[in-house]
Design a protein around this motif. Structure first.
Motif, PDB file in Angstrom:
ATOM      1  N   GLY A 139       0.618  -1.202  -0.121  1.00  0.00           N
ATOM      2  CA  GLY A 139      -0.050   0.084   0.004  1.00  0.00           C
ATOM      3  C   GLY A 139       0.820   1.368   0.003  1.00  0.00           C
ATOM      4  N   ASN A 140       2.303   1.332  -0.030  1.00  0.00           N
ATOM      5  CA  ASN A 140       2.931   2.297  -0.043  1.00  0.00           C
ATOM      6  C   ASN A 140       2.880   2.950  -1.589  1.00  0.00           C
ATOM      7  N   ARG A 141       2.943   4.297  -1.903  1.00  0.00           N
ATOM      8  CA  ARG A 141       2.721   4.892  -3.135  1.00  0.00           C
ATOM      9  C   ARG A 141       3.880   5.738  -3.556  1.00  0.00           C
ATOM     10  N   VAL A 142       4.066   5.965  -4.882  1.00  0.00           N
ATOM     11  CA  VAL A 142       4.842   7.159  -5.291  1.00  0.00           C
ATOM     12  C   VAL A 142       4.297   7.739  -6.314  1.00  0.00           C
ATOM     13  N   GLY A 143       4.318   9.153  -6.030  1.00  0.00           N
ATOM     14  CA  GLY A 143       3.778  10.219  -7.096  1.00  0.00           C
ATOM     15  C   GLY A 143       4.821  10.885  -7.695  1.00  0.00           C
ATOM     16  N   TYR A 144       4.584  12.081  -8.137  1.00  0.00           N
ATOM     17  CA  TYR A 144       5.421  12.853  -8.954  1.00  0.00           C
ATOM     18  C   TYR A 144       6.715  13.481  -8.028  1.00  0.00           C
ATOM     19  N   GLY A 145       6.565  13.216  -6.766  1.00  0.00           N
ATOM     20  CA  GLY A 145       7.601  13.572  -5.886  1.00  0.00           C
ATOM     21  C   GLY A 145       7.700  14.948  -5.191  1.00  0.00           C
ATOM     22  N   GLY A 146       6.492  15.597  -5.142  1.00  0.00           N
ATOM     23  CA  GLY A 146       6.334  16.961  -4.597  1.00  0.00           C
ATOM     24  C   GLY A 146       5.951  16.881  -3.110  1.00  0.00           C
ATOM     25  N   GLY A 147       5.506  15.699  -2.731  1.00  0.00           N
ATOM     26  CA  GLY A 147       5.161  15.335  -1.103  1.00  0.00           C
ATOM     27  C   GLY A 147       3.639  15.942  -1.096  1.00  0.00           C
ATOM     28  N   PHE A 148       3.190  16.510  -2.097  1.00  0.00           N
ATOM     29  CA  PHE A 148       1.693  17.252  -1.908  1.00  0.00           C
ATOM     30  C   PHE A 148       0.850  16.356  -1.191  1.00  0.00           C
ATOM     31  N   TYR A 149       0.594  14.809  -1.762  1.00  0.00           N
ATOM     32  CA  TYR A 149      -0.497  14.147  -0.858  1.00  0.00           C
ATOM     33  C   TYR A 149      -0.062  13.440   0.247  1.00  0.00           C
ATOM     34  N   ASP A 150       1.203  13.253   0.710  1.00  0.00           N
ATOM     35  CA  ASP A 150       1.721  13.064   1.803  1.00  0.00           C
ATOM     36  C   ASP A 150       1.483  13.975   2.919  1.00  0.00           C
ATOM     37  N   ARG A 151       1.691  15.392   2.645  1.00  0.00           N
ATOM     38  CA  ARG A 151       1.322  16.415   3.562  1.00  0.00           C
ATOM     39  C   ARG A 151      -0.170  16.191   3.802  1.00  0.00           C
ATOM     40  N   PHE A 152      -0.861  16.087   2.557  1.00  0.00           N
ATOM     41  CA  PHE A 152      -2.572  16.312   2.567  1.00  0.00           C
ATOM     42  C   PHE A 152      -3.080  15.268   3.537  1.00  0.00           C
ATOM     43  N   LEU A 153      -2.651  13.994   2.946  1.00  0.00           N
ATOM     44  CA  LEU A 153      -3.192  12.952   3.738  1.00  0.00           C
ATOM     45  C   LEU A 153      -3.014  12.922   5.258  1.00  0.00           C
ATOM     46  N   ALA A 154      -1.970  13.266   5.614  1.00  0.00           N
ATOM     47  CA  ALA A 154      -1.668  13.362   7.199  1.00  0.00           C
ATOM     48  C   ALA A 154      -2.708  14.414   7.991  1.00  0.00           C
ATOM     49  N   ASP A 155      -3.259  15.440   7.134  1.00  0.00           N
ATOM     50  CA  ASP A 155      -4.343  16.120   7.850  1.00  0.00           C
ATOM     51  C   ASP A 155      -5.546  15.632   7.910  1.00  0.00           C
ATOM     52  N   CYS A 156      -5.990  14.329   7.018  1.00  0.00           N
ATOM     53  CA  CYS A 156      -7.197  13.733   7.090  1.00  0.00           C
ATOM     54  C   CYS A 156      -7.425  12.980   8.211  1.00  0.00           C
ATOM     55  N   ARG A 157      -8.761  12.876   8.773  1.00  0.00           N
ATOM     56  CA  ARG A 157      -9.092  11.893   9.673  1.00  0.00           C
ATOM     57  C   ARG A 157      -8.641  10.451   9.669  1.00  0.00           C
ATOM     58  N   PRO A 158      -8.225   9.738  10.751  1.00  0.00           N
ATOM     59  CA  PRO A 158      -7.636   8.332  10.711  1.00  0.00           C
ATOM     60  C   PRO A 158      -8.656   7.411   9.890  1.00  0.00           C
ATOM     61  N   ASP A 159      -9.952   7.643   9.942  1.00  0.00           N
ATOM     62  CA  ASP A 159     -10.952   6.610   9.523  1.00  0.00           C
ATOM     63  C   ASP A 159     -11.277   7.185   8.109  1.00  0.00           C
ATOM     64  N   CYS A 160     -10.532   7.918   7.537  1.00  0.00           N
ATOM     65  CA  CYS A 160     -11.018   8.441   6.054  1.00  0.00           C
ATOM     66  C   CYS A 160     -10.287   7.681   5.335  1.00  0.00           C
ATOM     67  N   ARG A 161     -10.917   7.096   4.278  1.00  0.00           N
ATOM     68  CA  ARG A 161     -10.501   5.731   3.690  1.00  0.00           C
ATOM     69  C   ARG A 161      -9.577   6.438   2.406  1.00  0.00           C
ATOM     70  N   LYS A 162      -8.566   6.153   2.133  1.00  0.00           N
ATOM     71  CA  LYS A 162      -7.463   6.591   1.136  1.00  0.00           C
ATOM     72  C   LYS A 162      -7.348   5.720   0.036  1.00  0.00           C
ATOM     73  N   ILE A 163      -7.948   5.925  -0.996  1.00  0.00           N
ATOM     74  CA  ILE A 163      -8.152   4.812  -2.210  1.00  0.00           C
ATOM     75  C   ILE A 163      -7.265   5.433  -3.243  1.00  0.00           C
ATOM     76  N   GLY A 164      -6.135   4.639  -3.373  1.00  0.00           N
ATOM     77  CA  GLY A 164      -5.444   4.895  -4.708  1.00  0.00           C
ATOM     78  C   GLY A 164      -6.279   4.216  -6.039  1.00  0.00           C
TER      79      GLY A 164
END
Ligand SMILES: Nc1nc2c(c(=O)[nH]1)N(C=O)[C@@H](CNc1ccc(C(=O)N[C@@H](CCC(=O)O)C(=O)O)cc1)CN2
Ligand SMILES: Nc1ncnc2c1ncn2[C@@H]1O[C@H](COP(=O)(O)OP(=O)(O)OP(=O)(O)O)[C@@H](O)[C@H]1O
Length: 198
Positions: A139-164
């Motif tokens: 379930g690890n992912r790689v994007g374009y390398g900007g770290g945008f989604y890593d920073r954003f997903l850290a702000d979501c609730r723990p029970d928010c479903r993160k679906i790639g």
């Protein structure tokens, strides 16, 4: 495989797809997404769904197929999309309606015109559809390398479903994961749904 290699390989793989390949694969992914919503009764709870809008020239999954189906069949769902703040590298989030005016940013991503619109807090999101170049069997992912989604997903609730959403199957393992990487709960490919958390 390390992130740099995975990024290069999957950017190259994507370039080999025709517009029709992307369309067909995106249709299969959209179908699996709605089957998943139904199976888990998720649509009944009127969820707030955050999605990316596709970069056409990068052959990204066409999430418009999902968005249009929600607008016609699931009118109780709320759709939110990100807007990139180039100066801070942060994402802000806005409602998307059929009549929302959109402009393209420097990467060819459509974004709502945000004049006088209030942004929406990540605490509101029940489901986030996550763009990616590659993912692994954990379930690890790689994007374009900007770290945008890593920073954003850290702000979501723990029970928010993160679906790639991925046009391709996973690789075995991304070796150089970092503390700040936020893993996916689920990843949908044209062939199947990968579940990473119970
Ligand atoms: N559709 C979509 N929206 C998204 C993302 C995404 O991956 N896909 N992002 C996810 O974080 C953020 C934007 N991140 C981006 C970061 C870098 C580049 C970029 O540098 N593009 C280069 C080509 C990259 C390459 O080929 O290596 C370009 O357009 O020239 C694009 C988007 C927020 N919105
Ligand atoms: N929460 C965070 N706080 C600070 N830096 C972060 C955070 N998350 C990621 N980063 C940094 O951002 C950079 C890019 O991260 P990474 O290579 O994982 O991006 P990516 O997941 O491919 O890109 P994206 O998330 O935009 O799709 C790394 O240097 C990483 O350390």
């Amino acid at each position: 495989m390390d992130k740099v290699t995975a990024r290069q390989q999957f950017l190259a793989k994507r370039k080999t797809l025709s517009a029709n390949d992307v369309k067909r694969r995106s249709e299969l992914i959209a179908r699996r997404f709605f089957d998943f919503l139904k199976k888990h009764g998720l649509a009944d709870k009127s969820p707030t769904i955050h999605t990316f809008l596709p970069i056409k020239r990068q052959n990204e999954v066409d999430t418009w197929l999902i968005i249009r189906h929600i607008w016609s069949e699931y009118t109780n769902l709320r759709i939110i999309v990100p807007v990139t703040d180039i100066s801070t590298n942060a994402l802000r989030h806005y409602n998307l309606h059929p009549q929302t005016a959109l402009v393209e940013n420097r990467w060819g991503i459509s974004e709502p015109v945000t004049d006088s619109q209030a942004s929406v807090s990540p605490a509101d999101f029940d489901i986030v559809l996550v763009p990616l170049l590659a993912f692994d069997e954990q379930g690890n992912r790689v994007g374009y390398g900007g770290g945008f989604y890593d920073r954003f997903l850290a702000d979501c609730r723990p029970d928010c479903r993160k679906i790639g959403l991925s046009l391709f199957d996973p690789i075995k393992q991304i070796e150089d994961t970092e503390q700040t990487d936020v893993p996916l709960d689920i990843c949908i490919t044209p062939d199947r749904v990968w579940l990473f958390s119970q």
